[in-house]
Motif scaffolding. Structure first.
Motif, short mmCIF file in Angstrom:
data_model
loop_
_atom_site.label_atom_id
_atom_site.label_comp_id
_atom_site.label_asym_id
_atom_site.label_seq_id
_atom_site.Cartn_x
_atom_site.Cartn_y
_atom_site.Cartn_z
N GLU A 39 -23.05 63.96 -33.20
CA GLU A 39 -22.07 64.64 -34.05
C GLU A 39 -22.69 65.80 -34.83
OE1 GLU A 39 -20.77 60.52 -33.21
OE2 GLU A 39 -22.62 61.45 -33.92
N VAL A 40 -23.98 65.68 -35.17
CA VAL A 40 -24.65 66.76 -35.90
C VAL A 40 -24.88 67.97 -35.00
CG1 VAL A 40 -26.76 67.34 -37.18
CG2 VAL A 40 -25.75 65.06 -37.40
N LEU A 41 -25.02 67.73 -33.70
CA LEU A 41 -25.34 68.81 -32.77
C LEU A 41 -24.10 69.55 -32.26
CD1 LEU A 41 -27.94 66.87 -30.58
CD2 LEU A 41 -28.44 68.40 -32.49
N TYR A 66 -21.38 71.27 -33.56
CA TYR A 66 -21.00 72.62 -33.97
C TYR A 66 -22.06 73.67 -33.61
CZ TYR A 66 -19.65 76.60 -36.79
OH TYR A 66 -19.30 77.86 -37.20
N PRO A 67 -23.35 73.45 -33.87
CA PRO A 67 -24.34 74.47 -33.44
C PRO A 67 -24.32 74.71 -31.94
CG PRO A 67 -25.33 72.94 -34.98
CD PRO A 67 -24.01 72.37 -34.61
N LEU A 68 -24.22 73.65 -31.16
CA LEU A 68 -24.19 73.82 -29.71
C LEU A 68 -22.90 74.50 -29.25
CD1 LEU A 68 -25.67 70.38 -28.56
CD2 LEU A 68 -26.80 72.61 -28.55
N TYR A 69 -21.79 74.15 -29.89
CA TYR A 69 -20.52 74.80 -29.55
C TYR A 69 -20.59 76.30 -29.80
CZ TYR A 69 -15.71 76.36 -30.20
OH TYR A 69 -14.52 77.07 -30.14
N PHE A 70 -21.12 76.68 -30.95
CA PHE A 70 -21.23 78.10 -31.28
C PHE A 70 -22.18 78.82 -30.33
CE2 PHE A 70 -23.24 81.60 -33.63
CZ PHE A 70 -22.11 82.32 -34.02
N MET A 71 -23.29 78.18 -29.98
CA MET A 71 -24.28 78.80 -29.11
C MET A 71 -23.73 79.02 -27.70
SD MET A 71 -28.14 77.50 -28.16
CE MET A 71 -27.51 76.03 -27.35
N PHE A 72 -23.13 77.99 -27.11
CA PHE A 72 -22.61 78.14 -25.75
C PHE A 72 -21.37 79.01 -25.70
CE2 PHE A 72 -25.07 74.17 -25.13
CZ PHE A 72 -25.85 74.60 -24.07
N LYS A 73 -20.65 79.09 -26.81
CA LYS A 73 -19.52 80.01 -26.87
C LYS A 73 -20.00 81.46 -26.82
CE LYS A 73 -14.95 80.01 -27.61
NZ LYS A 73 -13.96 79.19 -26.85
N GLU A 74 -21.12 81.73 -27.47
CA GLU A 74 -21.65 83.08 -27.51
C GLU A 74 -22.23 83.51 -26.16
OE1 GLU A 74 -21.70 85.44 -29.91
OE2 GLU A 74 -20.32 84.14 -31.03
N VAL A 75 -22.85 82.58 -25.44
CA VAL A 75 -23.48 82.94 -24.17
C VAL A 75 -22.53 82.81 -22.99
CG1 VAL A 75 -25.77 82.33 -25.01
CG2 VAL A 75 -24.40 80.61 -23.82
N GLY A 76 -21.30 82.37 -23.22
CA GLY A 76 -20.31 82.29 -22.16
C GLY A 76 -20.41 81.06 -21.28
N LEU A 77 -21.04 80.00 -21.75
CA LEU A 77 -21.15 78.77 -20.97
C LEU A 77 -20.24 77.67 -21.47
CD1 LEU A 77 -25.00 78.48 -20.31
CD2 LEU A 77 -23.19 79.17 -18.72
N PRO A 79 -19.21 65.72 -23.35
CA PRO A 79 -18.30 66.24 -22.31
C PRO A 79 -16.88 66.46 -22.80
CG PRO A 79 -19.67 64.49 -21.42
CD PRO A 79 -19.92 64.52 -22.89
N LEU A 80 -16.41 65.61 -23.72
CA LEU A 80 -15.06 65.81 -24.27
C LEU A 80 -14.97 67.10 -25.06
CD1 LEU A 80 -12.21 64.63 -24.87
CD2 LEU A 80 -13.23 63.54 -26.88
N THR A 81 -16.06 67.49 -25.74
CA THR A 81 -16.05 68.68 -26.58
C THR A 81 -16.24 69.96 -25.77
OG1 THR A 81 -16.99 67.36 -28.38
CG2 THR A 81 -17.11 69.75 -28.61
N PHE A 82 -17.09 69.92 -24.77
CA PHE A 82 -17.48 71.15 -24.07
C PHE A 82 -16.76 71.35 -22.74
CE2 PHE A 82 -20.94 70.40 -26.99
CZ PHE A 82 -21.28 71.67 -27.41
N LEU A 83 -16.07 70.34 -22.25
CA LEU A 83 -15.34 70.46 -20.98
C LEU A 83 -13.86 70.25 -21.26
CD1 LEU A 83 -17.74 68.36 -18.70
CD2 LEU A 83 -17.76 70.83 -19.10
N VAL A 84 -13.15 71.34 -21.49
CA VAL A 84 -11.75 71.25 -21.88
C VAL A 84 -10.80 71.43 -20.71
CG1 VAL A 84 -12.18 71.97 -24.25
CG2 VAL A 84 -11.75 73.70 -22.50
#
Length: 304
Positions: free
Chosen positions: A148-150, A152-163, A242-247
């Motif tokens: 859960e701590v990871l 938001y930072p991971l979401y922002f990072m992969f959103k920026e790099v297009g992954l 996977p629930l967060t990053f694979l929509v």
């Protein structure tokens, strides 16, 4: 009076008035089980039964109609085999696609995480870099921090790099997380590696890469096979990331697909049980196929 010669068990002994016959060795006495042995066996059977109860409930309710579930509850046996729940889940979520996504993600993570763990552990355990203990502790933070701590930072990072919404985002995340545990385990193993063998390979002209591939990896292959199996199963069962990053529906995994059947106020229990059964079967088959490899890998270090 002459002494009779003694013969070893299994040798041919001449019989009086007949052809030689083979002496059969005396049967060995079986060790008697003590009360402690029976108590340990009973405890193991009881624990195994407790572990098997949830799986049996899933199996029973997967082939039960909603009417049977409403009448008899979750503990009753189905009056007839009801497969509409399995068919409904299969068609509703496009289960073959979800199965393929989970297989690809888990397989890539297992291979990449084991490879990264070997490279890291070779540098830490055999290369003996400076600050080895602090580096291992820093790597372990990837496993110690809650997911859960990871998020938001991971979401922002992969959103920026297009992954974002790509299976590669999940593959990268779990490769780092799983390799943290693999690095810690293999670094401890490689730290006790015989230096004479490494020095002999170096004197024969082997480079560091050749020492790793031709000496270290073959000897540690049982441990690597265990890590490969564990990494595959652990990644397969992951849900939150996977629930967060694979929509998108076409990149989701099997555990995420199960949530499609749950609503705000209503849940089809029989169809949900069928989905859980379909999601469990691949990992069960994978475990049974590689059970012997897993057993050899775990017990490899017990016998010299």
């Amino acid at each position: 009076m002459t002494a009779q010669p003694t013969t070893a068990p299994g040798t041919l002994v001449p019989a009086q008035g007949g052809p030689p016959r083979e002496r059969t060795p005396a049967p060995r006495r079986r060790a008697r089980r003590t009360v402690g042995d029976w108590a340990t066996l009973a405890l193991a059977v009881a624990v195994g039964a407790l572990i098997a109860v949830p799986f049996l409930l899933i199996l029973v309710n997967s082939f039960k109609s909603p009417a049977d579930y409403s009448t008899g509850g979750p503990l009753s046996l189905p009056s007839a085999l009801y497969t509409d729940g399995i068919v409904a889940f299969w068609e509703r979520v496009d289960f073959p696609q979800k199965l393929w996504n989970s297989f690809v993600i888990s397989g890539l993570v297992a291979v990449f995480a084991v490879t990264l763990s070997v490279l890291n552990a070779f540098a830490l355990g055999i290369g003996r870099i400076k600050g080895r203990t602090w580096v291992v502790l820093l790597i372990l933070l990837a496993n110690m921090l809650p997911q859960e701590v990871l998020l938001y930072p991971l979401y922002f990072m992969f959103k920026e790099v297009g992954l974002y919404n790509s299976i590669w985002s999940v593959v990268i995340i779990f490769t780092v997380i799983q390799s943290a545990f693999g690095t810690y385990l293999l670094a401890s193993v490689y730290g006790t590696f015989p230096k004479e063998m490494l020095e002999a390979a170096a004197l024969d002209g082997a480079s560091r890469l050749q020492i790793l591939l031709r000496v270290v990896v073959p000897i540690s292959r049982p441990t690597l096979s265990v890590l490969l199996i564990f990494f595959f199963i652990w990644t397969w069962n992951e849900f939150l990331i996977p629930l967060t990053f694979l929509v998108s529906n076409d990149v989701q995994t099997v555990p995420v697909a199960v949530t499609v059947l749950q609503g705000d106020r209503l849940m089809d229990v029989t169809t949900t049980s069928a989905s859980a059964l379909l999601g469990l079967l691949p990992t069960l088959v994978f475990f049974l196929v590689f059970q012997r490899t897993l057993t050899r890998g775990i017990t490899a270090g017990a016998v010299k």
